[in-house]
Design a protein around this motif. Structure first.
Motif, short mmCIF file in Angstrom:
data_model
loop_
_atom_site.label_atom_id
_atom_site.label_comp_id
_atom_site.label_asym_id
_atom_site.label_seq_id
_atom_site.Cartn_x
_atom_site.Cartn_y
_atom_site.Cartn_z
N TYR A 429 -21.21 -13.26 38.80
CA TYR A 429 -21.50 -13.78 37.46
C TYR A 429 -20.91 -15.18 37.28
O TYR A 429 -21.57 -16.08 36.75
CB TYR A 429 -20.94 -12.85 36.39
N ASN A 433 -23.88 -17.12 36.62
CA ASN A 433 -24.05 -16.94 35.17
C ASN A 433 -25.23 -16.03 34.83
O ASN A 433 -25.95 -16.25 33.86
CB ASN A 433 -24.22 -18.30 34.49
N SER A 434 -25.42 -14.99 35.66
CA SER A 434 -26.52 -14.07 35.43
C SER A 434 -26.02 -12.81 34.71
O SER A 434 -25.10 -12.14 35.20
CB SER A 434 -27.16 -13.67 36.77
N SER A 435 -26.63 -12.50 33.59
CA SER A 435 -26.21 -11.32 32.83
C SER A 435 -26.47 -10.03 33.60
O SER A 435 -25.85 -8.99 33.32
CB SER A 435 -26.94 -11.28 31.48
N THR A 436 -27.37 -10.09 34.58
CA THR A 436 -27.65 -8.91 35.40
C THR A 436 -26.39 -8.44 36.13
O THR A 436 -26.17 -7.24 36.31
CB THR A 436 -28.75 -9.22 36.44
N GLU A 437 -25.55 -9.39 36.52
CA GLU A 437 -24.31 -9.04 37.23
C GLU A 437 -23.36 -8.26 36.31
O GLU A 437 -22.69 -7.32 36.76
CB GLU A 437 -23.62 -10.30 37.75
N ILE A 438 -23.33 -8.62 35.04
CA ILE A 438 -22.49 -7.89 34.09
C ILE A 438 -23.04 -6.48 33.90
O ILE A 438 -22.29 -5.50 33.81
CB ILE A 438 -22.41 -8.63 32.74
N GLN A 439 -24.37 -6.37 33.86
CA GLN A 439 -24.99 -5.05 33.73
C GLN A 439 -24.66 -4.18 34.94
O GLN A 439 -24.39 -2.98 34.81
CB GLN A 439 -26.50 -5.20 33.57
N GLU A 442 -21.07 -3.02 34.68
CA GLU A 442 -20.95 -1.91 33.74
C GLU A 442 -21.53 -0.62 34.31
O GLU A 442 -21.04 0.48 34.03
CB GLU A 442 -21.65 -2.26 32.42
N PRO A 474 -15.11 -15.59 26.93
CA PRO A 474 -15.79 -14.73 27.90
C PRO A 474 -15.44 -15.05 29.36
O PRO A 474 -15.24 -14.14 30.16
CB PRO A 474 -17.27 -14.98 27.62
#
Length: 498
Positions: A429, A433-439, A442, A474
């Motif tokens: 991430y 800066n990819s939100s997929t990595e945060i998903q 989780e 963040p």
């Protein structure tokens, strides 16, 4: 003079369990003032204790009631005065042993140079930084993997586990003894009889031994020449009156007549005490009295009588310790028979006891339960408990040759690999800066919630660290989450090291 504040305001028994901590703190920091922050009315075990220099009474109910009333400004004023008074003390260290959320907010207002335990960050979240406080908070999620008494954990939180404690417990003054001596003389029919304490009440109903069992045991005790004093608060007086009705003149109702402090002094005149997991149990143990402790839904490993040689009678139930407050069957407490308890009071042990029986002992200064008779499920996995303890005390000895160890080792390695995947997603991430990595992060985190066994304990430790990360910035939160993952991996690797 430098000052240390210990915070644990909320429970009579918990306060008594901190006495060895205060002793060790004072011995380690002879030139420091040791203060204790406690709710008004819960200080009974602390009064006159030579290792506590100052008792700070928190008038919580008075402040609460004023805040809820039309004169709420007066309540806020009282709270501000208390906070300012404590801030002016300039505490070198604040040790928060409480697990109550609002206390976390409170201690954060006091400007202590160092806060140990839960506190509230200015960024808007609760935080636990020290490893032993995290261990304490993790226990409810992995009880089967802890063998330490709460007092021994408190000592580790306060960094005084290596300071030896004496047998010094609750301190009673001569004038207090004289007052209760007169009370006993006015109540006891036979001046030559020894005194036994019965405490039939408890914080909630499922912790109570059946009144019928107390009556049955009481008849035997009275036949042996004892006078029974029944302790408790005014709300428990009906239980005491029932015992009195059945047992006659050699049963004295002290419930509702004596304060908790006065009941402590009464115990000092007794030969032994029969009680469930209560503050009276902790008081009797602190006074070095023989305690016959009756355990059902709670855990004697964590909160048993902290003194060597006491006996614990544990009801058999495959759900123990369930901590259920509204159990309908109460099978565990019912299974502890009066005959079994009486046989151990008489030191003629029942050959076929109705329950599991343990004796309290200390090994290398640490409280342990010595098994006398155990047919029910054990309270903890010895191998698993030694592994979790070794994660913070690297010199802890673990049996690495057993089949159980191999299983726990493999599960722990799986957990480490999962946390490493979480780290990889966080690094990705930062790079992209990819939100997929945060998903994905989780998703792995959520999958660990379903893992059982020792990984429940490791998962609690990990989440305590992650939940302590401030989120207002963040990117900083991502970096601190990586550190939290690294710290957890390092802790588990220490536990598994040869």
């Amino acid at each position: 003079m430098k000052k240390i504040l210990v915070v644990l305001p909320n429970n009579l028994g918990d306060v008594i369990m901190t006495l060895p901590v205060l002793e060790a703190l004072k011995k380690k920091n002879k030139d420091h003032q040791i203060s204790f922050f406690v709710e008004d009315g819960f200080e009974g075990g602390l009064v006159n204790y030579k290792f506590c220099d100052d008792i700070i009474r928190f008038k919580r109910k008075e402040i609460r009631d004023k805040i809820r009333s039309d004169s709420w400004e007066n309540g806020i004023g009282l709270l501000k005065e208390l906070v300012q008074k404590l801030k002016d003390e300039n505490f070198e260290q604040i040790i928060n042993l409480s697990q109550i959320g609002y206390i976390s907010h409170f201690v954060s207002l006091l400007n202590g140079k160092k806060i140990i335990g839960q506190n509230f960050l200015s960024q808007g979240n609760h935080c636990i930084r020290d490893s032993w406080s995290a261990y304490l908070y993790a226990i409810p999620f992995g009880r089967y993997y802890n063998s330490l008494h709460v007092t021994d954990i408190y000592k580790r939180i306060a960094n005084v586990s290596n300071v030896p404690s004496s047998d010094t417990g609750i301190t009673i003054e001569d004038k207090e003894k004289e007052q209760i001596r007169k009370y006993i003389e006015s109540k006891r029919k036979n001046d030559d009889s020894s005194i036994a304490i019965f405490h039939p009440g408890a914080a909630y109903d499922s912790k109570r031994w059946p009144v019928e069992h107390f009556i049955s045991l009481g008849r035997r005790i009275i036949e042996d020449g004892y006078t029974i004093f029944v302790t408790g608060d005014i709300a428990e007086r009906n239980l005491a009156e029932r015992l009195k009705h059945e047992l006659g003149e050699n049963c004295v109702v002290a419930s509702g007549e004596l304060t908790f402090r006065e009941s402590i002094v009464l115990i000092d005149f007794s030969e032994f005490c029969v009680t469930s997991d209560t503050a009276i149990m902790h008081a009797a143990a602190s006074l070095s009295k023989k305690v016959f402790a009756l355990f059902g839904p709670t855990n004697p490993v964590e909160t048993g009588p902290y003194y060597s040689g006491n006996l614990i009678f544990s009801g058999r139930c495959n759900k123990r310790p369930c901590f259920c407050t509204d159990c309908k069957s109460k099978l565990c407490m019912k299974s502890i028979s009066p005959q079994t308890v009486y046989s151990y009071i008489k030191e003629t042990p029942d050959s076929n006891p109705s329950c599991d029986i343990y004796q309290t002992t200390f090994q290398n200064g640490v409280y342990e339960l010595l098994t006398i008779n155990e047919n029910g499920d054990p309270y903890y996995s010895r191998t698993g408990a030694m592994i979790t303890r070794k994660s913070l005390e690297a010199d802890t000895s673990v049996d690495t040759l057993s089949e159980e160890y191999r299983e726990l080792y493999e599960n722990s390695v799986f957990f480490i690999r999962s946390v490493m995947k979480m780290k990889e997603h966080l690094y990705s991430y930062i790079a992209g800066n990819s939100s997929t990595e945060i998903q994905q992060f989780e998703s792995v985190k959520k999958s660990l919630q379903a893992s059982g066994g020792i990984n429940e304990f490791w998962n609690a430790i990990l989440n305590i660290r992650l939940n302590s990360v401030p989120l207002l910035n963040p990117l900083n939160a991502i970096r601190e989450s990586i550190i939290a993952c690294d710290s957890t991996i390092a802790q588990i690797e220490t536990a598994l090291s040869k």
